[in-house]
Motif scaffolding. Sequence first.
Motif, PDB file in Angstrom:
ATOM      1  N   LYS A 176       6.140   4.853   4.481  1.00 56.63           N
ATOM      2  CA  LYS A 176       6.797   3.777   3.746  1.00 56.63           C
ATOM      3  C   LYS A 176       5.717   2.779   3.312  1.00 56.63           C
ATOM      4  O   LYS A 176       4.675   2.662   3.971  1.00 56.63           O
ATOM      5  CB  LYS A 176       7.871   3.093   4.587  1.00 56.63           C
ATOM      6  CG  LYS A 176       7.362   2.405   5.840  1.00 56.63           C
ATOM      7  CD  LYS A 176       8.513   1.745   6.580  1.00 56.63           C
ATOM      8  CE  LYS A 176       8.011   1.025   7.836  1.00 56.63           C
ATOM      9  NZ  LYS A 176       9.120   0.338   8.548  1.00 56.63           N
ATOM     10  N   PRO A 177       5.931   2.109   2.191  1.00 59.70           N
ATOM     11  CA  PRO A 177       4.913   1.166   1.712  1.00 59.70           C
ATOM     12  C   PRO A 177       4.566   0.132   2.778  1.00 59.70           C
ATOM     13  O   PRO A 177       5.449  -0.405   3.455  1.00 59.70           O
ATOM     14  CB  PRO A 177       5.580   0.511   0.500  1.00 59.70           C
ATOM     15  CG  PRO A 177       6.585   1.509   0.041  1.00 59.70           C
ATOM     16  CD  PRO A 177       7.095   2.178   1.294  1.00 59.70           C
ATOM     17  N   ARG A 178       3.287  -0.106   2.910  1.00 58.67           N
ATOM     18  CA  ARG A 178       2.827  -1.084   3.905  1.00 58.67           C
ATOM     19  C   ARG A 178       2.536  -2.414   3.213  1.00 58.67           C
ATOM     20  O   ARG A 178       1.661  -2.491   2.351  1.00 58.67           O
ATOM     21  CB  ARG A 178       1.571  -0.585   4.612  1.00 58.67           C
ATOM     22  CG  ARG A 178       1.001  -1.610   5.585  1.00 58.67           C
ATOM     23  CD  ARG A 178      -0.166  -1.096   6.360  1.00 58.67           C
ATOM     24  NE  ARG A 178      -0.719  -2.127   7.230  1.00 58.67           N
ATOM     25  CZ  ARG A 178      -1.721  -1.934   8.077  1.00 58.67           C
ATOM     26  NH1 ARG A 178      -2.271  -0.728   8.184  1.00 58.67           N
ATOM     27  NH2 ARG A 178      -2.163  -2.928   8.819  1.00 58.67           N
ATOM     28  N   PRO A 179       3.243  -3.496   3.560  1.00 58.68           N
ATOM     29  CA  PRO A 179       2.977  -4.784   2.914  1.00 58.68           C
ATOM     30  C   PRO A 179       1.668  -5.406   3.408  1.00 58.68           C
ATOM     31  O   PRO A 179       1.329  -5.319   4.594  1.00 58.68           O
ATOM     32  CB  PRO A 179       4.188  -5.633   3.315  1.00 58.68           C
ATOM     33  CG  PRO A 179       4.676  -5.029   4.584  1.00 58.68           C
ATOM     34  CD  PRO A 179       4.366  -3.566   4.505  1.00 58.68           C
ATOM     35  N   MET A 190       0.847  -1.195   0.000  1.00 58.44           N
ATOM     36  CA  MET A 190       0.000   0.000   0.000  1.00 58.44           C
ATOM     37  C   MET A 190       0.881   1.243   0.000  1.00 58.44           C
ATOM     38  O   MET A 190       1.776   1.381   0.846  1.00 58.44           O
ATOM     39  CB  MET A 190      -0.923   0.001   1.227  1.00 58.44           C
ATOM     40  CG  MET A 190      -1.906   1.155   1.243  1.00 58.44           C
ATOM     41  SD  MET A 190      -2.881   1.213   2.779  1.00 58.44           S
ATOM     42  CE  MET A 190      -3.738  -0.362   2.730  1.00 58.44           C
ATOM     43  N   LEU A 191       0.629   2.140  -0.974  1.00 62.30           N
ATOM     44  CA  LEU A 191       1.474   3.325  -1.129  1.00 62.30           C
ATOM     45  C   LEU A 191       0.835   4.587  -0.572  1.00 62.30           C
ATOM     46  O   LEU A 191       1.506   5.390   0.080  1.00 62.30           O
ATOM     47  CB  LEU A 191       1.793   3.539  -2.614  1.00 62.30           C
ATOM     48  CG  LEU A 191       2.477   2.398  -3.350  1.00 62.30           C
ATOM     49  CD1 LEU A 191       2.727   2.802  -4.794  1.00 62.30           C
ATOM     50  CD2 LEU A 191       3.791   2.032  -2.662  1.00 62.30           C
ATOM     51  N   ARG A 192      -0.455   4.786  -0.859  1.00 59.77           N
ATOM     52  CA  ARG A 192      -1.105   6.025  -0.456  1.00 59.77           C
ATOM     53  C   ARG A 192      -2.611   5.824  -0.347  1.00 59.77           C
ATOM     54  O   ARG A 192      -3.168   4.871  -0.901  1.00 59.77           O
ATOM     55  CB  ARG A 192      -0.798   7.150  -1.445  1.00 59.77           C
ATOM     56  CG  ARG A 192      -1.356   6.959  -2.838  1.00 59.77           C
ATOM     57  CD  ARG A 192      -0.909   8.061  -3.786  1.00 59.77           C
ATOM     58  NE  ARG A 192       0.549   8.066  -3.939  1.00 59.77           N
ATOM     59  CZ  ARG A 192       1.178   7.333  -4.856  1.00 59.77           C
ATOM     60  NH1 ARG A 192       0.485   6.588  -5.714  1.00 59.77           N
ATOM     61  NH2 ARG A 192       2.481   7.351  -4.936  1.00 59.77           N
ATOM     62  N   ILE A 193      -3.240   6.756   0.355  1.00 57.98           N
ATOM     63  CA  ILE A 193      -4.697   6.783   0.490  1.00 57.98           C
ATOM     64  C   ILE A 193      -5.219   7.969  -0.307  1.00 57.98           C
ATOM     65  O   ILE A 193      -4.692   9.085  -0.201  1.00 57.98           O
ATOM     66  CB  ILE A 193      -5.130   6.934   1.970  1.00 57.98           C
ATOM     67  CG1 ILE A 193      -4.485   5.853   2.832  1.00 57.98           C
ATOM     68  CG2 ILE A 193      -6.650   6.890   2.084  1.00 57.98           C
ATOM     69  CD1 ILE A 193      -4.878   4.450   2.485  1.00 57.98           C
ATOM     70  N   VAL A 194      -6.251   7.741  -1.105  1.00 58.04           N
ATOM     71  CA  VAL A 194      -6.875   8.799  -1.908  1.00 58.04           C
ATOM     72  C   VAL A 194      -8.328   8.927  -1.468  1.00 58.04           C
ATOM     73  O   VAL A 194      -9.081   7.946  -1.479  1.00 58.04           O
ATOM     74  CB  VAL A 194      -6.794   8.474  -3.415  1.00 58.04           C
ATOM     75  CG1 VAL A 194      -7.507   9.552  -4.225  1.00 58.04           C
ATOM     76  CG2 VAL A 194      -5.335   8.350  -3.854  1.00 58.04           C
ATOM     77  N   ILE A 195      -8.688  10.152  -1.073  1.00 60.33           N
ATOM     78  CA  ILE A 195     -10.048  10.393  -0.589  1.00 60.33           C
ATOM     79  C   ILE A 195     -10.693  11.492  -1.420  1.00 60.33           C
ATOM     80  O   ILE A 195     -10.139  12.586  -1.571  1.00 60.33           O
ATOM     81  CB  ILE A 195     -10.044  10.809   0.901  1.00 60.33           C
ATOM     82  CG1 ILE A 195      -9.372   9.717   1.755  1.00 60.33           C
ATOM     83  CG2 ILE A 195     -11.461  11.057   1.390  1.00 60.33           C
ATOM     84  CD1 ILE A 195      -9.165  10.128   3.200  1.00 60.33           C
TER      85      ILE A 195
END
Length: 229
Positions: A211-214, A147-152
């Motif tokens: 940081k990217p979340r696995p 997971m790289l980013r959250i888009v809202i």
Amino acid sequence: QARAAGGDTPQRAGAAAPVPVGAASADSWLAECRRSLEVERVAEKEKQDERKRLSEEASAAESAEPPERPIYWKIDVPEVAMVLTQRGILPEGMVAVEGPHITLLYLGGPDLGEQAAAKRAGLTVEGFQAMRKALHDLDGETVEVRMLRIVIEESVACAVVTLPPAVPCTNSTPHVTLGTKPGVPPRYANDVLEEVAEGRQEGMTIIDLPKPRPLKGVLRLHYDRRDAS
């Protein structure tokens, strides 16, 4: 009147010989056994008939149900579902999606047909077939995504992810839809992410993770009739 020698009374002509007591008991026991066996045979026959009836009813019920239709290939990410159960994760007014997943290839069921499904995915028929085979070969595999980013946006929230190189995906921006406003289909996240890729900033909140979340997920075929996200 004279008696026969030995003092015994002569047997009357035509009279039946007396049945020994032991023989009578044996005949009675045999008759009882036959009756018991007949009762058991009848009971067993009834059980067999009942099993046959239940089997026929089950077969009829199965044939009456519509067959499952493959809708899309996906990666289930149950860790996301656990996070979404926490209060305050999504903006107010949004409802968490059921069964968070990453859609890889939309099939649309047999009614859509290969050519239409390929066109919808932006692929040639040959490319569609190749991708479907590649995913079929990975069916049931546990894979790691990041997971790289959250888009809202006002109507939808999603998480952008990266996939392993061996996992194909038709979405230009692989993602997990997290939640939507009531009445908004999860697939609306595709439109929002395309607009973000084209430079849209108005009305958008983008949160890059430090940081990217696995995340671990299982790649499988989805057979529901609901639309993919």
